[in-house]
Design a protein around this motif. Sequence first.
Motif, PDB file in Angstrom:
ATOM      1  N   VAL A 289      66.813  30.886  24.143  1.00 25.39           N
ATOM      2  CA  VAL A 289      65.943  30.340  24.453  1.00 25.39           C
ATOM      3  C   VAL A 289      64.329  29.353  23.541  1.00 25.39           C
ATOM      4  O   VAL A 289      63.949  29.151  24.331  1.00 25.39           O
ATOM      5  CB  VAL A 289      65.413  31.718  22.972  1.00 25.39           C
ATOM      6  N   MET A 290      65.409  28.447  23.171  1.00 23.02           N
ATOM      7  CA  MET A 290      64.939  27.259  22.975  1.00 23.02           C
ATOM      8  C   MET A 290      64.093  26.625  24.025  1.00 23.02           C
ATOM      9  O   MET A 290      63.919  26.087  23.898  1.00 23.02           O
ATOM     10  CB  MET A 290      66.170  26.169  21.331  1.00 23.02           C
ATOM     11  N   LEU A 291      65.532  27.006  24.809  1.00 23.09           N
ATOM     12  CA  LEU A 291      65.749  25.298  25.742  1.00 23.09           C
ATOM     13  C   LEU A 291      64.742  26.230  27.104  1.00 23.09           C
ATOM     14  O   LEU A 291      64.001  25.429  27.457  1.00 23.09           O
ATOM     15  CB  LEU A 291      66.907  25.071  26.570  1.00 23.09           C
ATOM     16  N   ILE A 292      64.820  27.237  27.728  1.00 23.16           N
ATOM     17  CA  ILE A 292      63.668  28.021  27.746  1.00 23.16           C
ATOM     18  C   ILE A 292      62.021  27.162  27.357  1.00 23.16           C
ATOM     19  O   ILE A 292      61.298  27.589  28.422  1.00 23.16           O
ATOM     20  CB  ILE A 292      64.004  29.338  28.366  1.00 23.16           C
ATOM     21  N   GLY A 293      62.029  27.873  26.179  1.00 16.61           N
ATOM     22  CA  GLY A 293      60.525  27.990  25.718  1.00 16.61           C
ATOM     23  C   GLY A 293      60.094  26.161  25.515  1.00 16.61           C
ATOM     24  O   GLY A 293      58.569  25.962  25.778  1.00 16.61           O
ATOM     25  N   ASP A 294      61.319  25.265  26.521  1.00 22.72           N
ATOM     26  CA  ASP A 294      60.416  23.831  25.678  1.00 22.72           C
ATOM     27  C   ASP A 294      60.431  24.117  27.546  1.00 22.72           C
ATOM     28  O   ASP A 294      60.106  22.589  27.812  1.00 22.72           O
ATOM     29  CB  ASP A 294      61.595  22.880  25.757  1.00 22.72           C
ATOM     30  N   GLY A 295      61.046  24.516  28.489  1.00 21.10           N
ATOM     31  CA  GLY A 295      60.513  24.469  29.940  1.00 21.10           C
ATOM     32  C   GLY A 295      61.639  23.769  30.780  1.00 21.10           C
ATOM     33  O   GLY A 295      61.459  24.130  31.939  1.00 21.10           O
ATOM     34  N   VAL A 296      62.650  24.383  30.686  1.00 18.02           N
ATOM     35  CA  VAL A 296      64.032  24.058  31.451  1.00 18.02           C
ATOM     36  C   VAL A 296      64.160  25.666  32.143  1.00 18.02           C
ATOM     37  O   VAL A 296      64.656  26.436  31.411  1.00 18.02           O
ATOM     38  CB  VAL A 296      65.562  23.734  30.063  1.00 18.02           C
ATOM     39  N   THR A 297      64.742  25.914  33.422  1.00 14.81           N
ATOM     40  CA  THR A 297      64.961  26.861  34.408  1.00 14.81           C
ATOM     41  C   THR A 297      65.919  26.797  34.417  1.00 14.81           C
ATOM     42  O   THR A 297      66.579  25.591  34.748  1.00 14.81           O
ATOM     43  CB  THR A 297      63.745  26.989  34.620  1.00 14.81           C
ATOM     44  N   PRO A 298      67.182  27.602  34.723  1.00 12.84           N
ATOM     45  CA  PRO A 298      68.435  27.932  35.080  1.00 12.84           C
ATOM     46  C   PRO A 298      68.375  27.095  36.252  1.00 12.84           C
ATOM     47  O   PRO A 298      67.418  27.305  37.280  1.00 12.84           O
ATOM     48  CB  PRO A 298      68.824  29.418  34.795  1.00 12.84           C
ATOM     49  N   GLY A 299      68.868  26.383  36.645  1.00 13.71           N
ATOM     50  CA  GLY A 299      69.209  26.190  37.921  1.00 13.71           C
ATOM     51  C   GLY A 299      71.357  24.859  38.103  1.00 13.71           C
ATOM     52  O   GLY A 299      71.553  25.725  37.270  1.00 13.71           O
ATOM     53  N   ASN A 300      71.019  24.493  39.065  1.00 15.34           N
ATOM     54  CA  ASN A 300      72.745  23.717  39.473  1.00 15.34           C
ATOM     55  C   ASN A 300      72.409  22.309  39.217  1.00 15.34           C
ATOM     56  O   ASN A 300      74.226  22.383  39.543  1.00 15.34           O
ATOM     57  CB  ASN A 300      72.759  23.969  40.946  1.00 15.34           C
ATOM     58  N   GLU A 301      71.776  21.531  38.443  1.00  5.50           N
ATOM     59  CA  GLU A 301      71.804  20.396  37.807  1.00  5.50           C
ATOM     60  C   GLU A 301      71.575  20.173  36.924  1.00  5.50           C
ATOM     61  O   GLU A 301      70.315  20.693  36.364  1.00  5.50           O
ATOM     62  CB  GLU A 301      71.218  19.896  39.225  1.00  5.50           C
ATOM     63  N   ALA A 302      72.375  18.871  35.842  1.00  4.79           N
ATOM     64  CA  ALA A 302      71.464  18.862  34.638  1.00  4.79           C
ATOM     65  C   ALA A 302      71.405  19.388  33.663  1.00  4.79           C
ATOM     66  O   ALA A 302      71.977  20.595  33.986  1.00  4.79           O
ATOM     67  CB  ALA A 302      70.252  17.620  35.236  1.00  4.79           C
ATOM     68  N   ARG A 303      70.492  19.658  32.921  1.00  3.79           N
ATOM     69  CA  ARG A 303      69.564  20.576  32.100  1.00  3.79           C
ATOM     70  C   ARG A 303      69.384  21.796  32.459  1.00  3.79           C
ATOM     71  O   ARG A 303      69.818  22.719  32.133  1.00  3.79           O
ATOM     72  CB  ARG A 303      67.833  20.328  31.934  1.00  3.79           C
ATOM     73  N   GLY A 304      68.918  22.167  33.998  1.00  2.22           N
ATOM     74  CA  GLY A 304      69.297  23.078  34.390  1.00  2.22           C
ATOM     75  C   GLY A 304      71.106  24.180  34.248  1.00  2.22           C
ATOM     76  O   GLY A 304      70.904  25.291  34.104  1.00  2.22           O
ATOM     77  N   TYR A 305      71.580  23.039  34.751  1.00  2.00           N
ATOM     78  CA  TYR A 305      72.967  23.910  34.703  1.00  2.00           C
ATOM     79  C   TYR A 305      73.600  24.228  34.000  1.00  2.00           C
ATOM     80  O   TYR A 305      73.824  24.798  33.544  1.00  2.00           O
ATOM     81  CB  TYR A 305      74.030  22.720  35.853  1.00  2.00           C
ATOM     82  N   VAL A 306      73.381  23.068  33.039  1.00  2.00           N
ATOM     83  CA  VAL A 306      73.709  23.449  31.097  1.00  2.00           C
ATOM     84  C   VAL A 306      72.809  24.689  30.753  1.00  2.00           C
ATOM     85  O   VAL A 306      74.133  26.099  30.350  1.00  2.00           O
ATOM     86  CB  VAL A 306      73.097  22.165  30.190  1.00  2.00           C
ATOM     87  N   LEU A 307      71.752  24.952  31.116  1.00  2.00           N
ATOM     88  CA  LEU A 307      71.379  26.242  30.668  1.00  2.00           C
ATOM     89  C   LEU A 307      71.678  27.872  31.349  1.00  2.00           C
ATOM     90  O   LEU A 307      72.195  28.625  30.564  1.00  2.00           O
ATOM     91  CB  LEU A 307      69.729  25.702  31.171  1.00  2.00           C
ATOM     92  N   ARG A 308      71.942  27.131  32.917  1.00  2.00           N
ATOM     93  CA  ARG A 308      72.497  28.394  33.271  1.00  2.00           C
ATOM     94  C   ARG A 308      74.024  28.859  32.983  1.00  2.00           C
ATOM     95  O   ARG A 308      74.638  30.038  32.786  1.00  2.00           O
ATOM     96  CB  ARG A 308      72.561  28.308  35.201  1.00  2.00           C
ATOM     97  N   ARG A 309      74.210  27.470  32.682  1.00  2.00           N
ATOM     98  CA  ARG A 309      76.398  27.555  31.745  1.00  2.00           C
ATOM     99  C   ARG A 309      76.419  28.178  30.647  1.00  2.00           C
ATOM    100  O   ARG A 309      76.651  30.236  30.591  1.00  2.00           O
ATOM    101  CB  ARG A 309      77.070  26.282  31.903  1.00  2.00           C
TER     102      ARG A 309
END
Length: 886
Positions: A289-309
């Motif tokens: 919730v906190m990551l998405i709130g700060d603009g991260v979206t799920p993806g396959n690289e970098a921040r997005g990959y961490v969130l997806r995981r």
Amino acid sequence: METHEINKRFTSHFERNGHTRVPSASLILDDPTLLFVNAGMVQFKPYFLGEVPPPYPRATSIQKCVRTGDIDEVGKTTRHNTFFQMAGNFSFGDYFKEGAISLAWELITGSVSDGGLGFDPDRIWATVYEHDAETAGLWRKVTGISSERIQFRGAEDNYWDMGVPGPGGPCSEIYFDRGPAYGREGGPAVDEDRYLEIWNLVFMQDIRGEGSPKKGYPVIGELPKKNIDTGMGVERVANLLQGVENVYETDLIRPVIAKAEEFSGRRYGADHADDVRFRVIADHARSGVMLIGDGVTPGNEARGYVLRRLLRRIVRSIRLLGVHEPVLTEFAAVVRDTMSPSYPEIARDFDRISEVMRVEEEAFLATLTSGVRIFDLAADETKRAGGEILAGDKAFQLHDTYGFPIDLTLEMAAEQGLSVDEDGFRTLMEEQRQRAKADAAARKQGRGDLSVYRELLERHGETGFLGYTDLQATGKVIGLLVDGVPARSASEGTKAELVLDRTPFYAESGGQVADTGFLVGAGVELKVLDVQKVVPGLFVHRVEVVAGEVGIDTELTASVDGTRRSAIARSHSATHLVHAAVRGAYGRRAAQAGSLNSPGRLRFDFTTPGAVSAGVLTEVEEEVNDYLQTDAEVQSYVTSKDKALELGAIALFGEKYGNEVRVVDMGEYSRELCGGTHVGRIGELGLVKLVADASIGSGVHRVEALVGTDALRHVRKEQLLVSQLANTFKVPTDQLPSRVEDVLTRLRNAEKEIEQLRTQQVLGSAGTLADKAQDVHGIALVAEKLDGEIDSGAARALAMEVRNRLGSRPGVVALFVPQGEKVSFVVATTAAAREKGLAAGKLVPSFAPAVGGRGGGKPDLAQGGGSEPTGIDRAIVALRDAVAAG
């Protein structure tokens, strides 16, 4: 004591003691060394490093932090968390060791009625750096704590630095003794489960080199100012003050576990394996919730990959608790309710946060189905081969491609009576981690030596920017570098970096490209190629000396390319309008995720969990152009950040704003925090034409547009193209789409007819081929090289037709099709041949090496290819031998 109350008491205590309260920074900052903000001091790094002068001598904050180095350990113990809050107080050359110890002691041991935290002073322990007797003496002097409760420890435990060359210093950690029930006596040096660390006081006084003092390397100097950086673990303090066993049972985390209990019907504390899953859900839901709130979206690289995981680990954990329905948004709602008192933006933006989670969960559940099929195939293959262990590379493939955590693979394998090669899996995982570490190290070393720029900033202050009102101004050269080295002068033909005391040139930032133009002085002329803020506040002009020689203190007239600047300003203003229109169409969930404003062209990225329809983008374009007709005035003004947000100004994710911000208003239609340059009235844009749109990642969409004259040229070009097509097809322009569709339909039908004729022609040769069958020990063998113009589909159909012509005889058909430097082949067997053990898939390995290839398939039909067409004859001989051998 509730966690929000702990935060309130912390900040109130330091505000009473002269500290400026600073809001938490976003979890995403423009720092090449960090994926996420992982400590309270990160947003203050420019002050500690001397890049910019601090706006206050003392500060305090409650910083949201994410650390993801040990995600796999979360849940296994109660000590690991990915999301946590760090309460800190900071001194920039003001108080030092004694002040930090005194302020910390007052808060932790102060009575609850007086605003303190109420810890028993007799249960507080302190550790100090082994060579820092001064701090040990200050602990005794300030607090009266006995020497027995002050322990000296080595640099590994009690020295701090950022992991790269820069500031560092000894630290002193504060521990609380939880009592004999939690472990052995003897202080933190003996047992850090019983003695729980709650606060770390860092005394930043040294400059470290390439090697860290934590590893035994010497410091290389002293900082000009001694600073304080402290961090108190909010969740750990809540753990102690709420009298619970661990942080997972505190008031902000336990409700998520309660929701998981409600869904699953299981109880936390009843089973260790289930408890691990409950803790994973609770921790990762907060982080997500906190990551998405700060603009991260799920993806396959970098921040997005961490969130997806993180999100996928929640889904996996709740499934292992027996829940198969989508639940992420329910957990997100609990996090919103518990965290929004401290972070109200979560509640304001919850619709977008919830939608991102919903879409990601749906995608993973679909992926999970595909992954299960892959697992089943791998498990069947292992069993057929007589194995009992699923290969480590299969487990890694499931983890890396389908997001399967290893424990899910282990559980699925156990259900089928298999174990997993965990060592092989972890070896591959470690190789991946080492690659990631190498990438991170490369990022840390990516910035060059900035000390010369910092010295210029410290000596002369920030560059005066005049470009909001002036495109020409005079300035004096205060810094000059050639090949990155300070120089007194630069002559004709030299490329250099030049700093003026003031400039009208805009430095690239906020998605807006830099200005270009010229610098002219007595006998010297320079072309400005680029302008960058190498360190915050310092505008560095990258120039080429066209004529003469420039030196320190040279007076220059700076002239911005006005035509280019105007085109850039139109693009930037258009971006704001497109942003407003997109938000109007999709709501708050459509958050800006990046932009590029160049002359006459803009690129705008925004987050949206669902698909973006062409119809909506057409409406966005029409709405923007309709608004241009109002010719609204564009106004900019400086105000406090809080006031700007009250007025409805949009702040962008990941951007760092000071207490004072610049607001750009375009009537009531658009209001954003922005430091860029803009038009005076929106009518100056003329026309905004969207020319491209595409998805560039999970939940992120990109549109591109042309503005002003560039947009007009594009429209004219399209009109010319349409006119030419209309002339070619000899129809009015409004009938062109139907005419083109008619021609395409006829073309597709003709192609189908041609393909049918070609197939019939090929199948017509089936009888001839069947008649050429050779008898090989009672097996009718048809093995032929075909014309290279036959495609693989036709060859497969022909092979099956020849097989049919062989009737009830045991027969094998193999057709080879050379295609340039490659060859494809297909093998078919009759039912009678299969009864004799001749399976198509098993025959392929006998001849495929002869054509440098491989293949496979089912017993009745197999196919493959190779890279050596010259080996077809050898392949036919090898196949004949394999058939003869039975």
